[in-house]
Design a protein around this motif. Structure first.
Motif, PDB file in Angstrom:
ATOM      1  N   ALA A 144       0.841  -1.196   0.000  1.00 19.81           N
ATOM      2  CA  ALA A 144       0.000   0.000   0.000  1.00 19.81           C
ATOM      3  C   ALA A 144       0.880   1.252   0.000  1.00 19.81           C
ATOM      4  N   GLN A 168      -2.770   0.655   6.175  1.00 27.56           N
ATOM      5  CA  GLN A 168      -3.520  -0.590   5.987  1.00 27.56           C
ATOM      6  C   GLN A 168      -3.125  -1.679   6.976  1.00 27.56           C
ATOM      7  N   CYS A 169      -1.832  -1.966   7.078  1.00 30.64           N
ATOM      8  CA  CYS A 169      -1.405  -3.069   7.952  1.00 30.64           C
ATOM      9  C   CYS A 169      -0.836  -2.583   9.279  1.00 30.64           C
TER      10      CYS A 169
END
Length: 145
Positions: free
Chosen positions: A45, A103-104
């Protein structure tokens, strides 16, 4: 006709597809770099900077010298400095910036190895590593300055 007749065409098609994917990845990374982002090493991302701080380190490499295994070499040879005025002539330095993936959630460190010549920075390498590898160096820099 046998399978071997078509094998050169299949190999060529696979190589072309791989080259297109590789080229698209490079274009994506260049566009993200222009926006001040990097690509997450885990989920791919777009990752913005999580801190406005820029860490500076001196490395014992000059001009066009090379080193193997950048992560290991940089982790063991980077010495904190306060500003670019502390870079001796002909010696290279690194800028490190911290990024957090939205995102993570993983933290990463973007490191740019550069040579400063007459006030201009000439990039010799650009790397992205997991934050944990460089945590002690970044904390030592913060404590020192």
């Amino acid at each position: 006709m046998s399978f071997t007749y078509y094998l050169p065409f299949i190999i060529f098609a696979v190589v072309v597809i791989a080259a297109i994917i590789w080229g698209a990845d490079i274009v994506r990374d260049v566009l993200r770099a222009k926006r001040g982002e990097i690509t997450c090493i885990s989920c791919k991302a777009a990752v913005p900077k999580s801190s406005q701080r820029e860490y500076l380190f001196l490395i014992p490499v000059s001009f066009s010298d090379q080193y193997d295994n950048p992560e290991s070499y940089l982790r063991s040879h980077m010495k904190p400095i306060m500003g670019k005025d502390q870079i001796p002539t002909g010696q290279r330095a690194c800028k490190a910036e911290v990024y957090r993936c939205p995102q993570c959630g993983k933290d990463q460190v973007g490191i740019i190895d550069f040579l400063q010549v007459r006030g201009e920075e000439y990039t010799r390498g650009s790397y992205v590593f997991a934050y944990e590898s460089f945590r002690t160096l970044l904390e030592a820099w913060e404590n020192q300055f």
